[in-house]
Design a protein around this motif. Structure first.
Motif, PDB file in Angstrom:
ATOM      1  N   THR A 575      82.773  33.079  18.798  1.00 38.05           N
ATOM      2  CA  THR A 575      81.939  32.444  17.781  1.00 38.05           C
ATOM      3  C   THR A 575      81.807  33.409  16.617  1.00 38.05           C
ATOM      4  O   THR A 575      81.767  34.628  16.815  1.00 38.05           O
ATOM      5  N   ILE A 576      81.748  32.870  15.392  1.00 38.65           N
ATOM      6  CA  ILE A 576      81.640  33.699  14.186  1.00 38.65           C
ATOM      7  C   ILE A 576      80.368  33.330  13.443  1.00 38.65           C
ATOM      8  O   ILE A 576      80.051  32.150  13.270  1.00 38.65           O
ATOM      9  N   VAL A 585      74.431  32.447   6.878  1.00 37.55           N
ATOM     10  CA  VAL A 585      74.759  31.292   6.032  1.00 37.55           C
ATOM     11  C   VAL A 585      75.746  30.349   6.713  1.00 37.55           C
ATOM     12  O   VAL A 585      75.943  29.228   6.246  1.00 37.55           O
ATOM     13  N   GLU A 586      76.367  30.799   7.824  1.00 39.57           N
ATOM     14  CA  GLU A 586      77.293  29.922   8.541  1.00 39.57           C
ATOM     15  C   GLU A 586      77.500  30.456   9.950  1.00 39.57           C
ATOM     16  O   GLU A 586      77.570  31.667  10.166  1.00 39.57           O
ATOM     17  N   THR A 587      77.579  29.553  10.918  1.00 42.48           N
ATOM     18  CA  THR A 587      77.996  29.886  12.279  1.00 42.48           C
ATOM     19  C   THR A 587      79.020  28.840  12.704  1.00 42.48           C
ATOM     20  O   THR A 587      78.874  27.657  12.391  1.00 42.48           O
ATOM     21  N   MET A 588      80.065  29.290  13.414  1.00 46.32           N
ATOM     22  CA  MET A 588      81.141  28.360  13.780  1.00 46.32           C
ATOM     23  C   MET A 588      81.928  28.903  14.958  1.00 46.32           C
ATOM     24  O   MET A 588      81.977  30.123  15.181  1.00 46.32           O
ATOM     25  N   PRO A 589      82.577  28.009  15.733  1.00 46.59           N
ATOM     26  CA  PRO A 589      83.534  28.478  16.733  1.00 46.59           C
ATOM     27  C   PRO A 589      84.705  29.173  16.046  1.00 46.59           C
ATOM     28  O   PRO A 589      85.086  28.814  14.930  1.00 46.59           O
ATOM     29  N   ALA A 590      85.280  30.173  16.685  1.00 47.82           N
ATOM     30  CA  ALA A 590      86.370  30.940  16.066  1.00 47.82           C
ATOM     31  C   ALA A 590      87.555  30.052  15.704  1.00 47.82           C
ATOM     32  O   ALA A 590      88.235  30.289  14.706  1.00 47.82           O
ATOM     33  N   GLU A 591      87.795  28.983  16.495  1.00 51.90           N
ATOM     34  CA  GLU A 591      88.946  28.131  16.193  1.00 51.90           C
ATOM     35  C   GLU A 591      88.748  27.311  14.927  1.00 51.90           C
ATOM     36  O   GLU A 591      89.700  26.704  14.421  1.00 51.90           O
ATOM     37  N   SER A 592      87.525  27.290  14.372  1.00 51.69           N
ATOM     38  CA  SER A 592      87.262  26.549  13.128  1.00 51.69           C
ATOM     39  C   SER A 592      87.470  27.395  11.879  1.00 51.69           C
ATOM     40  O   SER A 592      87.263  26.904  10.761  1.00 51.69           O
ATOM     41  N   LEU A 593      87.909  28.645  12.060  1.00 48.04           N
ATOM     42  CA  LEU A 593      87.950  29.573  10.929  1.00 48.04           C
ATOM     43  C   LEU A 593      88.816  29.077   9.780  1.00 48.04           C
ATOM     44  O   LEU A 593      88.474  29.256   8.609  1.00 48.04           O
ATOM     45  N   LEU A 594      89.927  28.437  10.076  1.00 52.22           N
ATOM     46  CA  LEU A 594      90.839  27.994   9.016  1.00 52.22           C
ATOM     47  C   LEU A 594      90.687  26.513   8.685  1.00 52.22           C
ATOM     48  O   LEU A 594      91.471  25.981   7.901  1.00 52.22           O
ATOM     49  N   ARG A 595      89.696  25.853   9.269  1.00 52.86           N
ATOM     50  CA  ARG A 595      89.511  24.424   9.006  1.00 52.86           C
ATOM     51  C   ARG A 595      88.280  24.211   8.135  1.00 52.86           C
ATOM     52  O   ARG A 595      87.163  24.506   8.569  1.00 52.86           O
ATOM     53  N   PRO A 596      88.464  23.723   6.882  1.00 49.21           N
ATOM     54  CA  PRO A 596      87.291  23.393   6.077  1.00 49.21           C
ATOM     55  C   PRO A 596      86.453  22.340   6.804  1.00 49.21           C
ATOM     56  O   PRO A 596      86.985  21.580   7.628  1.00 49.21           O
ATOM     57  N   PRO A 656      68.400  26.380   0.742  1.00 50.26           N
ATOM     58  CA  PRO A 656      69.311  25.370   1.288  1.00 50.26           C
ATOM     59  C   PRO A 656      68.992  25.066   2.750  1.00 50.26           C
ATOM     60  O   PRO A 656      68.529  25.935   3.491  1.00 50.26           O
ATOM     61  N   PRO A 657      69.291  23.833   3.182  1.00 53.46           N
ATOM     62  CA  PRO A 657      69.070  23.469   4.588  1.00 53.46           C
ATOM     63  C   PRO A 657      70.299  23.794   5.439  1.00 53.46           C
ATOM     64  O   PRO A 657      71.407  23.957   4.928  1.00 53.46           O
ATOM     65  N   TRP A 658      70.096  23.878   6.749  1.00 62.11           N
ATOM     66  CA  TRP A 658      71.221  23.959   7.673  1.00 62.11           C
ATOM     67  C   TRP A 658      71.797  22.568   7.863  1.00 62.11           C
ATOM     68  O   TRP A 658      71.066  21.609   8.104  1.00 62.11           O
ATOM     69  N   GLN A 659      73.122  22.438   7.746  1.00 63.26           N
ATOM     70  CA  GLN A 659      73.796  21.159   7.931  1.00 63.26           C
ATOM     71  C   GLN A 659      74.903  21.318   8.975  1.00 63.26           C
ATOM     72  O   GLN A 659      75.624  22.322   8.977  1.00 63.26           O
ATOM     73  N   GLN A 660      75.039  20.328   9.845  1.00 55.51           N
ATOM     74  CA  GLN A 660      76.078  20.375  10.870  1.00 55.51           C
ATOM     75  C   GLN A 660      77.410  19.942  10.266  1.00 55.51           C
ATOM     76  O   GLN A 660      77.512  18.901   9.633  1.00 55.51           O
ATOM     77  N   ALA A 661      78.438  20.765  10.509  1.00 54.55           N
ATOM     78  CA  ALA A 661      79.773  20.478   9.959  1.00 54.55           C
ATOM     79  C   ALA A 661      80.791  20.221  11.057  1.00 54.55           C
ATOM     80  O   ALA A 661      81.986  20.197  10.790  1.00 54.55           O
ATOM     81  N   GLY A 662      80.333  20.032  12.277  1.00 52.60           N
ATOM     82  CA  GLY A 662      81.223  19.817  13.409  1.00 52.60           C
ATOM     83  C   GLY A 662      80.568  20.340  14.659  1.00 52.60           C
ATOM     84  O   GLY A 662      79.447  20.860  14.629  1.00 52.60           O
ATOM     85  N   SER A 663      81.248  20.225  15.766  1.00 56.20           N
ATOM     86  CA  SER A 663      80.698  20.683  17.034  1.00 56.20           C
ATOM     87  C   SER A 663      80.494  22.197  17.011  1.00 56.20           C
ATOM     88  O   SER A 663      81.457  22.960  16.924  1.00 56.20           O
ATOM     89  N   GLY A 664      79.245  22.622  17.058  1.00 56.69           N
ATOM     90  CA  GLY A 664      78.935  24.051  17.039  1.00 56.69           C
ATOM     91  C   GLY A 664      79.123  24.714  15.694  1.00 56.69           C
ATOM     92  O   GLY A 664      79.068  25.942  15.601  1.00 56.69           O
ATOM     93  N   HIS A 665      79.340  23.941  14.631  1.00 59.78           N
ATOM     94  CA  HIS A 665      79.609  24.489  13.293  1.00 59.78           C
ATOM     95  C   HIS A 665      78.452  24.101  12.373  1.00 59.78           C
ATOM     96  O   HIS A 665      78.206  22.913  12.140  1.00 59.78           O
ATOM     97  N   TRP A 666      77.758  25.107  11.838  1.00 59.03           N
ATOM     98  CA  TRP A 666      76.607  24.881  10.967  1.00 59.03           C
ATOM     99  C   TRP A 666      76.762  25.670   9.676  1.00 59.03           C
ATOM    100  O   TRP A 666      77.231  26.811   9.688  1.00 59.03           O
ATOM    101  N   ILE A 667      76.380  25.043   8.556  1.00 57.18           N
ATOM    102  CA  ILE A 667      76.479  25.662   7.231  1.00 57.18           C
ATOM    103  C   ILE A 667      75.128  25.534   6.536  1.00 57.18           C
ATOM    104  O   ILE A 667      74.522  24.459   6.531  1.00 57.18           O
ATOM    105  N   LYS A 668      74.675  26.644   5.927  1.00 54.42           N
ATOM    106  CA  LYS A 668      73.411  26.651   5.196  1.00 54.42           C
ATOM    107  C   LYS A 668      73.722  26.491   3.704  1.00 54.42           C
ATOM    108  O   LYS A 668      73.964  27.465   2.996  1.00 54.42           O
ATOM    109  N   CYS A 669      73.733  25.231   3.234  1.00 54.43           N
ATOM    110  CA  CYS A 669      74.181  24.952   1.865  1.00 54.43           C
ATOM    111  C   CYS A 669      73.645  23.592   1.436  1.00 54.43           C
ATOM    112  O   CYS A 669      73.460  22.696   2.262  1.00 54.43           O
ATOM    113  N   HIS A 670      73.404  23.434   0.116  1.00 56.31           N
ATOM    114  CA  HIS A 670      72.964  22.141  -0.419  1.00 56.31           C
ATOM    115  C   HIS A 670      74.110  21.130  -0.486  1.00 56.31           C
ATOM    116  O   HIS A 670      73.873  19.925  -0.501  1.00 56.31           O
TER     117      HIS A 670
END
Length: 685
Positions: A575-576, A585-596, A656-670
């Motif tokens: 996890t990153i 500002v962001e947490t994500m699974p490592a396999e999501s690193l290259l996927r917007p 900014p709020p935390w927004q879910q960008a996928g399974s286990g992927h969260w971004i703190k952005c408007h």
């Protein structure tokens, strides 16, 4: 390009006097650099890169000498026979030098503007006013804001990136014919490094200077240089245009170096890093034949004889008996890799749970602030961080220098008291600092630092350094601790003889292995690794990363792995988490690193990573500007002053709020994750 090269080096040999004997450190090196060309000089630590650079400068230490048959010509002028006294008229005037550590090279007692002006007065005879005006012009030329104000500052008042820009401005101030840069970005984070590389490329192009860029970072070479010379044990292994070398390396050592670099998107579970086995030879133990033969997977009996440095087509040189077989695809070196099983999934409570952790530092008031009775400002180094690490997993923590990564680790380990929040290890509350913690907590939580030289006692043998935590924290007797120390050394691929050695007798990679072995001495549940490979060259870095992955698989230890290099973190982490100005500002699974989608800050970090591929475009969402001063964090989104995707006032006013960008992927952005993904895919296309 001029027909006559600015720098021509032929048959360069350099020796050092050690214990009454002259030992050859560099032998038969040749270089040719034209005006406007950047030549890279790469190799492992101890390969002789910096020795070649200081030899070209004629600035060797007192126990070093350039052998008489060596030839060094600067624009046709012979430098090899010049004394140090004669070279003083050339240093600064015709040759500019940018060191690895500008903080140590700049005079701490003079403002940086005065230091540049002093060079101009000495070498160009300018008046004080004219030199001051030119110094300001140079500071603007290297894109430093508020040149007049910055010129009055002392080196310690500048960031590492600003100090390096000052060093480049000083080196270029008298329009030198040759610019020598010795690892100028090794200690900088990737965003600052990207800005410095852009600056070097721009300034060399404008001034038409020739540049020699010394580094162990192949990604930097691929993105910056026109030619590259690969050095090993003081000898040239290969010399070629950069695109040709990366497209088709012909020497087994070059192939091994390129393969050992972590690339964006690689991970320990999918593509384990191949590492070069063994160590480079010492000055007194150079093989009589090919110097790489003891470590070469393609070595055959003929390799015990010295191979010539011979042309291999289209301006290339290679020193290998088997290069023609490699070029024809008949043979290819196979390097050992590590098979790492995926970390087990955890459905229970996390091993480490940090909730709203904070660490604030009060800033000292200036005398004027004291007289005005202004309250002291506060630096929110860590501000409300929440994270969790399961058993046997790796959480990679990335961000620029000053983002709060190391402070967060120091608070968790207990080297700094926390301002607020909670820390739970295995479900139990962990109290404040090391002094307040029970031995059981100290044993379960260990740390590996960036510089093992500073964490190993120089007066204790390796065995003594390992024995102490085994006796203090694991409760072993002296005999049991000595036996376990040998087993720990074996686990990090070091023999029992290392127990008798002092830290000063070890290489950088060996010291880091000892530091890792010591961290595992108490069988910890969690190890905090703070930039453990950032100062190591690529081959040793690969070996240490593989070592950490293997020990984790064998022991089930979890890691909090801190780095500014997303490629390294992406390789080791499950996890990153991305940190900026004390906040995640962001947490994500490592396999999501290259996927917007990515947070715009993460996007900039990815764009800044120099990859070992000359054809990879360097354009993209590159981060501009400096982080705000401590104690002056902007309102709203802290990243908005530097964000190229800022929406408007909402980013400047509202957090900014935390927004879910996928399974286990969260971004703190408007910005909604779908919109971010569309923007970033369009940028790539």
């Amino acid at each position: 390009m001029s027909a006559e090269p600015v720098l021509r080096v032929s048959d360069l040999a350099i020796s050092y006097r050690v214990n009454g004997h002259w030992l050859r450190a560099v032998d038969g090196v040749r270089l040719s650099i034209a005006a406007g060309e950047i030549a890279g000089l790469v190799g492992e630590s101890g390969s002789g890169k910096s020795t070649v650079a200081t030899g070209v400068l004629r600035y060797l230490p007192a126990n070093g000498r350039v052998e008489p048959h060596s030839q060094i010509a600067l624009a046709g002028d012979d430098l090899a026979a010049r004394s140090r006294r004669a070279m003083r008229r050339i240093w600064g005037a015709r040759i500019g030098f940018v060191p690895q550590d500008p903080g140590a090279a700049l005079n701490p007692s003079l403002p940086v503007g005065e230091q540049i002006a002093e060079v101009l007065r000495r070498h160009e005879g300018l008046s004080r006013r004219a030199a001051r005006d030119r110094a300001l012009e140079m500071l603007r030329r290297v894109h430093l804001p508020d040149a007049a104000g910055l010129a009055r500052r002392y080196p310690h008042e500048l960031s590492g990136g600003q100090q390096q820009r000052v060093a480049i401005a000083m080196a270029l101030s008298v329009s030198p014919q040759l610019l020598v840069l010795d690892e100028p970005t090794t200690s900088l984070d990737v965003t600052t490094e990207a800005a410095i590389l852009d600056l070097v490329r721009e300034q060399v192009s404008q001034t038409r200077a020739a540049a020699l860029y010394v580094t162990h970072n192949l990604g930097v070479v691929a993105q910056l240089c026109d030619r590259v010379t690969v050095l090993y044990a003081g000898e040239v292994m290969e010399d070629a245009p950069v695109r040709d070398l990366f497209a088709r390396p012909l020497h087994p050592y070059t192939i091994a170096l390129i393969r050992s670099v972590p690339r964006l998107g690689t991970n320990k579970h999918r593509a384990p890093l191949p590492a070069i086995p063994g160590q480079p030879p010492s000055l007194s133990e150079r093989p009589a034949g090919c110097v790489f033969e003891p470590r070469c997977p393609l070595a055959i009996p003929i390799c015990r004889t010295k191979p010539p440095l011979e042309p291999s087509g289209s301006g290339r040189l290679v020193r290998c008996h088997r290069w023609q077989e490699i070029a024809a695809g008949e043979v290819a070196p196979e390097l050992p890799t590590l098979d790492v099983q995926p970390a087990p999934t955890s459905n229970g409570d996390p091993l480490l749970h940090v909730e709203r952790l904070a660490k604030h530092f009060p800033l000292r008031r200036t005398f004027d602030q004291f007289l005005r009775r202004e309250p002291p400002q506060t630096v929110r180094a860590v501000d409300g961080v929440t994270l969790a690490i399961p058993q046997g997993h790796t959480l990679g923590l990335v961000g620029e220098s000053g983002s709060g990564k190391t402070t967060l680790a120091r608070v968790i380990i207990g080297l700094e008291p926390r301002t607020g929040g909670s820390i739970k290890l295995l479900g139990e509350d962990v109290s404040g600092t090391v002094r307040e913690r029970a031995h059981s907590s100290l044993a379960r939580l260990q740390m590996v630092f960036q510089n093992p030289q500073d964490s190993l006692n120089p007066y204790m043998t390796v065995g003594q350094a390992l024995r102490r935590p085994l006796m203090k924290l694991a409760g072993l007797s002296r005999a049991e601790a000595d036996a376990q120390a040998i087993r720990l050394l074996a686990s990090v691929n070091l023999g029992p003889e290392y127990a008798r050695r002092m830290p000063g007798e070890l290489s950088g990679g060996e010291k880091q292995r000892v530091a890792i072995a010591r961290a595992f001495a108490s069988d910890p549940a969690l190890i905090l690794a703070d930039e453990p490979v950032s100062s190591l060259d690529v081959s040793i870095q690969a070996a240490v990363l593989n070592l950490l992955a293997r020990l984790q698989a064998e022991r089930g230890t979890a890691y909090l792995f801190i780095s500014h290099d997303l490629a390294v973190v992406g390789y080791l982490a499950d996890t990153i988490a991305v940190m900026y100005l004390g906040e995640l500002v962001e947490t994500m699974p490592a396999e999501s690193l290259l996927r917007p989608p990515h947070h715009p800050y993460t996007e900039a970090l990815i764009a800044a990573i120099p990859q070992p591929d000359p054809d990879r475009p360097t354009a993209g969402n590159r981060l501009r500007g400096e982080p705000p001063a401590p104690g002056d964090v902007p309102r709203g989104c802290p990243f908005h002053p530097r964000c190229p995707r800022k929406l408007g006032p909402i980013c400047e006013v509202d957090a900014p709020p935390w927004q879910q960008a996928g399974s286990g992927h969260w971004i703190k952005c408007h910005i909604p994750p779908g919109d971010l993904a569309a923007m970033q895919r369009q940028e790539r296309d």
